[in-house]
Design an enzyme around this catalytic site. Structure first.
Site, mmCIF file in Angstrom:
data_model
loop_
_atom_site.group_PDB
_atom_site.id
_atom_site.type_symbol
_atom_site.label_atom_id
_atom_site.label_comp_id
_atom_site.label_asym_id
_atom_site.label_seq_id
_atom_site.Cartn_x
_atom_site.Cartn_y
_atom_site.Cartn_z
ATOM 1 N N GLU A 28 84.145 -12.115 2.721
ATOM 2 C CA GLU A 28 83.117 -12.477 3.697
ATOM 3 C C GLU A 28 83.374 -13.843 4.311
ATOM 4 O OE1 GLU A 28 80.928 -12.225 6.349
ATOM 5 O OE2 GLU A 28 80.527 -10.542 5.020
ATOM 6 N N SER A 83 78.315 -8.617 9.822
ATOM 7 C CA SER A 83 78.778 -9.949 9.424
ATOM 8 C C SER A 83 80.027 -10.365 10.190
ATOM 9 C CB SER A 83 79.059 -9.998 7.919
ATOM 10 O OG SER A 83 80.150 -9.182 7.591
ATOM 11 N N ASP A 129 84.430 -14.682 8.229
ATOM 12 C CA ASP A 129 83.595 -15.550 9.059
ATOM 13 C C ASP A 129 84.408 -16.688 9.677
ATOM 14 O OD1 ASP A 129 81.446 -13.993 8.300
ATOM 15 O OD2 ASP A 129 80.619 -15.457 6.901
#
Length: 531
Positions: free
Chosen positions: A242, A449, A246
């Site tokens: 994650e 995300s 990002d």
């Protein structure tokens, strides 16, 4: 002293879980009292109307959001008299941190506590709503630390077995989306700083450098702020996908922006995610070294997995960022209208923090491109193969904000007017996926995300243009973007839904919808219409 129950501190589903036992009275608890600003309703109206100029100094921000100082002093003395250790007030008195044993908290707040093991840690809940002195109740927004059960989930997914990701299986590249969404060519995010909020997640510098080098993106250092002592673990665990996603994509889509990772726990035996979130938002708002201008959050969970009081305190924290002129974005979730990963009641849920009114919620689409990276088709990310859908729905905690009054947001599941989610969207379907380098290897991943940091990069580029034109940054962008809903600044998403097995969701269609909001961006058109 006369006390009264302070509602909104219970999560009913937790109470019914098996395995709870009375928490040992000597167990140490760390918590925080969050107060309401004295002018909370007026501040919300001023932000929505664009009447607040960005607050440059933290001291001025603290004065603007200050609670009643006499209540803060009295509350500190009250807790100390009952045996708790109380730190000096933080953020102009908005927060009062305390610690003590379970037995002391039971005496102070007149609620009992239970604990049980969960996912390798011991978690705690309060069995009743806390009580506070009658004079304090109107001023206290939330008491954090009563529970450590709350946790966060990254909003990413991997392609399904039979998927055919873009670019011959490699996933979308940054240049694909830069062209498809017409990111402004005259801006690269220079002068802007994007904050990536990460929870029990880390990154490897080598992964970032490899990804950026492959795609012709300038390699630069990434700032790191540990909010609560949680370290960057170097990207060695699977969950670190994650943070890696990002940072790589925010940096690629705004190649001249500075990047800073703010790290806190996703949930430990000592602190739940609810407390981590409010601490991290406050850390960003008061960071005078890095001075973020845009924030992206790729974590969350269903709204009913948190106490409503905690969510209201999150909103106050997000208001402080808005007052600073900082735009905050969050992924709307990957479980469609169901909003939950795993077992739960088969009813619609929205995810938080995306549903927080002072946060811009980013939903997901499915995108195909022409050979020259022009949009060919774009639909709402729909659950066609048991691999997720765009999170969206209507809040049962937050009322509908004024800037959504003309958006035709449907009633929430209880039949009331609530805050609609998402506000806008961008490609998220993991079956087309985003190209990522993780642990030295090329990988494909998707989810809202991924959409959130890409939207954050677009905001950074729009901000750069505005600064060059001596205009203020977008800051709390929700009202301005809603004013452009239905214009050429957005690609309307007319096909798709976010139903999930057992839960009937929402349909895409003209105007705003609870799958993709106003749609995906035309960055150049948005820049023009925002002025």
């Amino acid at each position: 002293m006369q006390t009264t129950v302070l509602g909104g501190h219970l999560v009913p589903e937790w109470q019914g879980e098996d395995g709870w036992k009375a928490a040992p009275s000597g167990r140490v608890v760390h918590g925080r009292v969050a107060f309401w600003p004295q002018d909370h309703p007026a501040l919300a109206r001023a932000l929505a109307a664009g009447e607040l100029a960005p607050v440059e100094q933290v001291s001025d921000l603290n004065r603007l959001f200050a609670p009643d100082p006499t209540v803060v002093v009295r509350m500190a003395a009250y807790l100390e008299d009952l045996g708790l250790s109380v730190d000096p007030p933080r953020s102009g008195g908005l927060y009062l941190d305390f610690s003590g044993t379970v037995g002391q908290l039971t005496g102070a707040f007149r609620c009992t506590f239970a604990e049980r093991p969960l996912d390798g840690r011991m978690v705690r809940i309060n069995r009743e709503d806390p009580e506070v002195p009658l004079w304090a109740a109107p001023h206290v927004a939330a008491i954090f630390g009563l529970e450590t059960r709350s946790t966060a989930h990254p909003m990413h997914r991997y392609p399904s077995r039979n998927a055919t990701p873009a670019n011959g299986g490699q996933g979308f590249f940054p240049r694909d989306l830069t062209t498809a969404y017409a990111f402004p060519t005259g801006a690269t995010g220079a002068g802007e700083t994007i904050a990536l909020l990460e929870f029990s997640n880390g990154f490897a510098v080598a992964d970032l450098e490899q990804f950026w080098s492959q795609h012709g993106v300038p390699v630069r250092s990434v700032g790191f702020v540990s909010v609560d002592g949680t370290p960057n673990d170097g990207g060695i665990h699977a969950v670190d996908m994650e943070c890696t996603l990002d940072v790589e994509w925010a940096g690629a889509m705004a190649p001249s922006a500075q990047l800073v990772v703010y790290e806190a726990t996703a949930g430990t035996s000592d602190a739940g995610f609810a407390l981590s979130m409010v601490k991290t938002l406050d850390a960003v708002a008061t960071d005078v070294q890095h001075r973020p201008t845009v924030v992206s959050i790729s974590y969350g969970a269903a709204e009913d997995r948190f106490a409503p009081s905690a969510l209201n305190a999150w909103n106050v924290a997000a208001m402080r960022l808005a007052a600073r002129g900082i735009t905050v974005l969050a992924a709307s979730g990957d479980a469609g209208a169901y909003g939950i990963r795993g077992a739960g009641r088969l009813v619609p849920h929205v995810d938080v923090p995306a549903a927080v009114p002072h946060i811009l919620a980013v939903g997901g689409t499915t995108l195909t491109l022409t050979p020259t990276d022009q949009r060919l088709t774009e639909t709402g990310w729909t659950d066609t193969n048991n691999n997720g859908a765009s999170g969206g729905g209507v809040s049962q905690v937050f009322p509908r904000p004024a800037w959504q009054d003309t958006a035709r947001v449907p009633a929430n599941p209880a039949g009331h007017a609530g805050r609609g989610v998402p506000d806008l969207a961008l490609v998220a379907d993991p079956d087309t996926g985003y190209s990522v380098v993780f642990q030295g290897q090329p990988t494909v991943v998707g989810g809202t995300s991924a959409a959130s940091p890409v939207w954050a990069a677009l905001i950074a580029r729009l901000n750069q243009q505005r600064v060059q034109q001596t205009q203020p940054r977008l800051g709390f962008a929700n009202p301005a973007l809603y004013a452009l809903g239905g214009t050429a600044g957005f690609h309307p998403i007319l096909v798709g839904n976010n139903s999930m097995p057992g839960v009937v969701g929402y349909q895409c269609g003209p105007g705003w919808n609870a799958v993709t909001g106003w749609g995906s961006p035309d960055g150049t058109a948005l820049a023009s219409r925002l002025g």
